[in-house]
Scaffold this motif. Structure first.
Motif, PDB file in Angstrom:
ATOM      1  N   TRP A  35     -33.953 -21.396 -89.350  1.00 23.79           N
ATOM      2  CA  TRP A  35     -33.054 -20.728 -88.407  1.00 23.79           C
ATOM      3  C   TRP A  35     -32.087 -21.725 -87.763  1.00 23.79           C
ATOM      4  CZ3 TRP A  35     -33.467 -22.587 -83.454  1.00 23.79           C
ATOM      5  CH2 TRP A  35     -34.675 -23.134 -83.064  1.00 23.79           C
ATOM      6  N   ILE A  36     -30.975 -21.176 -87.233  1.00 21.54           N
ATOM      7  CA  ILE A  36     -29.952 -21.956 -86.525  1.00 21.54           C
ATOM      8  C   ILE A  36     -29.535 -21.157 -85.293  1.00 21.54           C
ATOM      9  CG2 ILE A  36     -27.686 -23.068 -86.627  1.00 21.54           C
ATOM     10  CD1 ILE A  36     -27.792 -22.724 -89.696  1.00 21.54           C
ATOM     11  N   ASP A  37     -29.448 -21.813 -84.149  1.00 25.31           N
ATOM     12  CA  ASP A  37     -28.870 -21.215 -82.940  1.00 25.31           C
ATOM     13  C   ASP A  37     -27.404 -21.610 -82.842  1.00 25.31           C
ATOM     14  OD1 ASP A  37     -31.202 -20.033 -82.050  1.00 25.31           O
ATOM     15  OD2 ASP A  37     -31.644 -21.564 -80.551  1.00 25.31           O
ATOM     16  N   TYR A  38     -26.579 -20.683 -82.343  1.00 31.36           N
ATOM     17  CA  TYR A  38     -25.162 -20.953 -82.110  1.00 31.36           C
ATOM     18  C   TYR A  38     -24.732 -20.484 -80.737  1.00 31.36           C
ATOM     19  CZ  TYR A  38     -24.016 -22.476 -86.771  1.00 31.36           C
ATOM     20  OH  TYR A  38     -23.937 -23.208 -87.925  1.00 31.36           O
ATOM     21  N   ASN A  39     -23.769 -21.204 -80.179  1.00 33.47           N
ATOM     22  CA  ASN A  39     -23.037 -20.742 -79.014  1.00 33.47           C
ATOM     23  C   ASN A  39     -21.935 -19.844 -79.558  1.00 33.47           C
ATOM     24  OD1 ASN A  39     -21.187 -20.348 -76.972  1.00 33.47           O
ATOM     25  ND2 ASN A  39     -21.327 -22.423 -76.190  1.00 33.47           N
ATOM     26  N   PHE A  40     -22.149 -18.548 -79.476  1.00 36.58           N
ATOM     27  CA  PHE A  40     -21.208 -17.552 -79.997  1.00 36.58           C
ATOM     28  C   PHE A  40     -20.322 -17.089 -78.849  1.00 36.58           C
ATOM     29  CE2 PHE A  40     -20.206 -13.139 -81.385  1.00 36.58           C
ATOM     30  CZ  PHE A  40     -19.618 -13.420 -82.605  1.00 36.58           C
ATOM     31  N   PHE A  41     -19.272 -17.864 -78.590  1.00 38.81           N
ATOM     32  CA  PHE A  41     -18.306 -17.553 -77.536  1.00 38.81           C
ATOM     33  C   PHE A  41     -19.004 -17.378 -76.184  1.00 38.81           C
ATOM     34  CE2 PHE A  41     -16.712 -16.174 -81.626  1.00 38.81           C
ATOM     35  CZ  PHE A  41     -15.501 -16.845 -81.679  1.00 38.81           C
ATOM     36  N   GLY A  42     -19.938 -18.297 -75.893  1.00 44.59           N
ATOM     37  CA  GLY A  42     -20.627 -18.285 -74.604  1.00 44.59           C
ATOM     38  C   GLY A  42     -21.951 -17.547 -74.606  1.00 44.59           C
ATOM     39  N   HIS A  43     -22.348 -16.988 -75.737  1.00 41.01           N
ATOM     40  CA  HIS A  43     -23.609 -16.270 -75.856  1.00 41.01           C
ATOM     41  C   HIS A  43     -24.429 -16.902 -76.978  1.00 41.01           C
ATOM     42  CE1 HIS A  43     -22.056 -13.231 -73.141  1.00 41.01           C
ATOM     43  NE2 HIS A  43     -20.928 -13.353 -73.810  1.00 41.01           N
ATOM     44  N   GLN A  44     -25.715 -16.596 -77.014  1.00 41.42           N
ATOM     45  CA  GLN A  44     -26.584 -17.223 -78.008  1.00 41.42           C
ATOM     46  C   GLN A  44     -26.904 -16.261 -79.138  1.00 41.42           C
ATOM     47  OE1 GLN A  44     -30.820 -17.693 -77.337  1.00 41.42           O
ATOM     48  NE2 GLN A  44     -30.637 -19.875 -77.853  1.00 41.42           N
ATOM     49  N   ILE A  45     -26.613 -16.715 -80.357  1.00 41.86           N
ATOM     50  CA  ILE A  45     -27.095 -15.996 -81.533  1.00 41.86           C
ATOM     51  C   ILE A  45     -28.028 -16.933 -82.293  1.00 41.86           C
ATOM     52  CG2 ILE A  45     -25.163 -14.397 -81.727  1.00 41.86           C
ATOM     53  CD1 ILE A  45     -24.039 -16.194 -83.968  1.00 41.86           C
ATOM     54  N   SER A  46     -29.021 -16.348 -82.929  1.00 48.33           N
ATOM     55  CA  SER A  46     -29.977 -17.086 -83.739  1.00 48.33           C
ATOM     56  C   SER A  46     -29.969 -16.477 -85.131  1.00 48.33           C
ATOM     57  CB  SER A  46     -31.383 -16.990 -83.152  1.00 48.33           C
ATOM     58  OG  SER A  46     -31.428 -17.575 -81.871  1.00 48.33           O
ATOM     59  N   LEU A  47     -29.629 -17.284 -86.104  1.00 43.08           N
ATOM     60  CA  LEU A  47     -29.551 -16.837 -87.488  1.00 43.08           C
ATOM     61  C   LEU A  47     -30.823 -17.276 -88.201  1.00 43.08           C
ATOM     62  CD1 LEU A  47     -25.884 -18.000 -88.170  1.00 43.08           C
ATOM     63  CD2 LEU A  47     -26.683 -15.849 -87.153  1.00 43.08           C
ATOM     64  N   HIS A  48     -31.600 -16.312 -88.664  1.00 44.43           N
ATOM     65  CA  HIS A  48     -32.880 -16.579 -89.316  1.00 44.43           C
ATOM     66  C   HIS A  48     -32.800 -16.183 -90.781  1.00 44.43           C
ATOM     67  CE1 HIS A  48     -35.465 -17.253 -85.685  1.00 44.43           C
ATOM     68  NE2 HIS A  48     -34.396 -16.702 -85.119  1.00 44.43           N
ATOM     69  N   LEU A  49     -33.414 -16.983 -91.638  1.00 43.39           N
ATOM     70  CA  LEU A  49     -33.501 -16.606 -93.042  1.00 43.39           C
ATOM     71  C   LEU A  49     -34.324 -15.337 -93.183  1.00 43.39           C
ATOM     72  CD1 LEU A  49     -34.093 -19.963 -94.945  1.00 43.39           C
ATOM     73  CD2 LEU A  49     -32.093 -18.452 -95.081  1.00 43.39           C
ATOM     74  N   GLY A  50     -33.805 -14.379 -93.933  1.00 46.18           N
ATOM     75  CA  GLY A  50     -34.535 -13.143 -94.148  1.00 46.18           C
ATOM     76  C   GLY A  50     -33.641 -12.083 -94.740  1.00 46.18           C
ATOM     77  N   PRO A  51     -34.176 -10.896 -94.947  1.00 44.93           N
ATOM     78  CA  PRO A  51     -33.383  -9.798 -95.518  1.00 44.93           C
ATOM     79  C   PRO A  51     -32.342  -9.309 -94.510  1.00 44.93           C
ATOM     80  CG  PRO A  51     -35.599  -9.049 -94.977  1.00 44.93           C
ATOM     81  CD  PRO A  51     -35.572 -10.520 -94.720  1.00 44.93           C
ATOM     82  N   VAL A  52     -31.116  -9.244 -94.952  1.00 45.60           N
ATOM     83  CA  VAL A  52     -29.994  -8.846 -94.091  1.00 45.60           C
ATOM     84  C   VAL A  52     -30.048  -7.337 -93.857  1.00 45.60           C
ATOM     85  CG1 VAL A  52     -27.474  -8.822 -93.910  1.00 45.60           C
ATOM     86  CG2 VAL A  52     -28.638 -10.757 -94.982  1.00 45.60           C
ATOM     87  N   PHE A  53     -29.759  -6.892 -92.616  1.00 42.03           N
ATOM     88  CA  PHE A  53     -29.808  -5.465 -92.326  1.00 42.03           C
ATOM     89  C   PHE A  53     -28.692  -4.717 -93.052  1.00 42.03           C
ATOM     90  CE2 PHE A  53     -27.600  -7.288 -88.562  1.00 42.03           C
ATOM     91  CZ  PHE A  53     -26.428  -6.542 -88.540  1.00 42.03           C
ATOM     92  N   GLN A  54     -28.971  -3.478 -93.400  1.00 37.71           N
ATOM     93  CA  GLN A  54     -28.013  -2.655 -94.115  1.00 37.71           C
ATOM     94  C   GLN A  54     -26.983  -2.090 -93.142  1.00 37.71           C
ATOM     95  OE1 GLN A  54     -29.552   0.996 -95.886  1.00 37.71           O
ATOM     96  NE2 GLN A  54     -28.351   0.556 -97.720  1.00 37.71           N
ATOM     97  N   THR A  55     -25.734  -2.059 -93.570  1.00 39.24           N
ATOM     98  CA  THR A  55     -24.668  -1.497 -92.738  1.00 39.24           C
ATOM     99  C   THR A  55     -23.865  -0.488 -93.557  1.00 39.24           C
ATOM    100  OG1 THR A  55     -23.038  -3.199 -93.308  1.00 39.24           O
ATOM    101  CG2 THR A  55     -24.464  -3.638 -91.416  1.00 39.24           C
ATOM    102  N   THR A  56     -23.196   0.411 -92.844  1.00 37.13           N
ATOM    103  CA  THR A  56     -22.274   1.363 -93.465  1.00 37.13           C
ATOM    104  C   THR A  56     -21.058   1.496 -92.566  1.00 37.13           C
ATOM    105  OG1 THR A  56     -23.265   3.268 -92.356  1.00 37.13           O
ATOM    106  CG2 THR A  56     -24.131   2.699 -94.540  1.00 37.13           C
ATOM    107  N   ASN A  57     -19.938   1.880 -93.135  1.00 37.61           N
ATOM    108  CA  ASN A  57     -18.732   2.133 -92.344  1.00 37.61           C
ATOM    109  C   ASN A  57     -18.812   3.564 -91.815  1.00 37.61           C
ATOM    110  OD1 ASN A  57     -17.857  -0.406 -92.923  1.00 37.61           O
ATOM    111  ND2 ASN A  57     -16.348   0.205 -94.432  1.00 37.61           N
ATOM    112  N   SER A  58     -19.647   3.763 -90.808  1.00 37.53           N
ATOM    113  CA  SER A  58     -19.928   5.109 -90.316  1.00 37.53           C
ATOM    114  C   SER A  58     -19.578   5.315 -88.844  1.00 37.53           C
ATOM    115  CB  SER A  58     -21.405   5.439 -90.537  1.00 37.53           C
ATOM    116  OG  SER A  58     -22.226   4.507 -89.866  1.00 37.53           O
ATOM    117  N   GLY A  59     -19.044   4.303 -88.185  1.00 38.34           N
ATOM    118  CA  GLY A  59     -18.686   4.443 -86.776  1.00 38.34           C
ATOM    119  C   GLY A  59     -17.217   4.805 -86.625  1.00 38.34           C
ATOM    120  N   LYS A  60     -16.916   6.036 -86.212  1.00 39.84           N
ATOM    121  CA  LYS A  60     -15.513   6.450 -86.041  1.00 39.84           C
ATOM    122  C   LYS A  60     -15.013   5.988 -84.685  1.00 39.84           C
ATOM    123  CE  LYS A  60     -12.244  10.143 -86.737  1.00 39.84           C
ATOM    124  NZ  LYS A  60     -11.169   9.212 -86.935  1.00 39.84           N
ATOM    125  N   VAL A  61     -14.053   5.076 -84.708  1.00 40.07           N
ATOM    126  CA  VAL A  61     -13.436   4.557 -83.484  1.00 40.07           C
ATOM    127  C   VAL A  61     -11.930   4.656 -83.671  1.00 40.07           C
ATOM    128  CG1 VAL A  61     -13.213   2.622 -81.898  1.00 40.07           C
ATOM    129  CG2 VAL A  61     -15.367   2.959 -83.140  1.00 40.07           C
TER     130      VAL A  61
END
Length: 136
Positions: A35-61
């Motif tokens: 894993w790697i931690d990042y300063n994501f524009f002032g916030h903390q994200i942690s990237l861990h090796l593993g299966p990536v979550f599934q996404t769809t273009n389903s949010g109408k904005v």
């Protein structure tokens, strides 16, 4: 002041490091071989090796169907423009190119969507007036 923390999967730490450090210019924090931690524009994200979550273009904005789920951050407009120029110059493949939506309304905002190398969708918003982020 509070910060958000979000941990999610990537499938290649070297590719993630090249993207988050090299393209987005996020500062790397602690890391291990899984894993790697990042300063994501002032916030903390942690990237861990593993299966990536599934996404769809389903949010109408507005006029767009946006990737769901996605993570993001809201920046002041001048910082958003600098980042949009930086990412465009780097040849980033945008899912939704830098644009303005809800123009002339309390929710007017700049937005851009793209994916990290693992396919995780990211939205960066820009507001002229940060006090209007929650305006109805």
């Amino acid at each position: 002041m509070s910060l958000f923390h979000l941990a999610y999967h990537v499938d290649d730490l070297d590719a993630a490091r090249s993207f988050y450090s090299g393209v987005l210019k996020c500062e790397e924090g602690r890391s291990t071989d899984s894993w790697i931690d990042y300063n994501f524009f002032g916030h903390q994200i942690s990237l861990h090796l593993g299966p990536v979550f599934q996404t769809t273009n389903s949010g109408k904005v507005g006029a767009h169907m946006v990737p769901m789920p996605h993570l993001g951050v809201i920046l002041p407009t001048d910082q958003w423009h600098r980042l949009a120029e930086q990412l465009t110059a780097a040849g980033l493949d945008f899912t939704i190119a830098p644009t303005t939506r809800f123009e002339g309304t309390p929710g007017e905002q700049h937005t851009m969507f793209f994916h990290d190398p693992a396919g995780n969708p990211i939205e960066i918003k820009g507001f002229n007036d940060m006090t209007k982020v929650f305006a109805a």
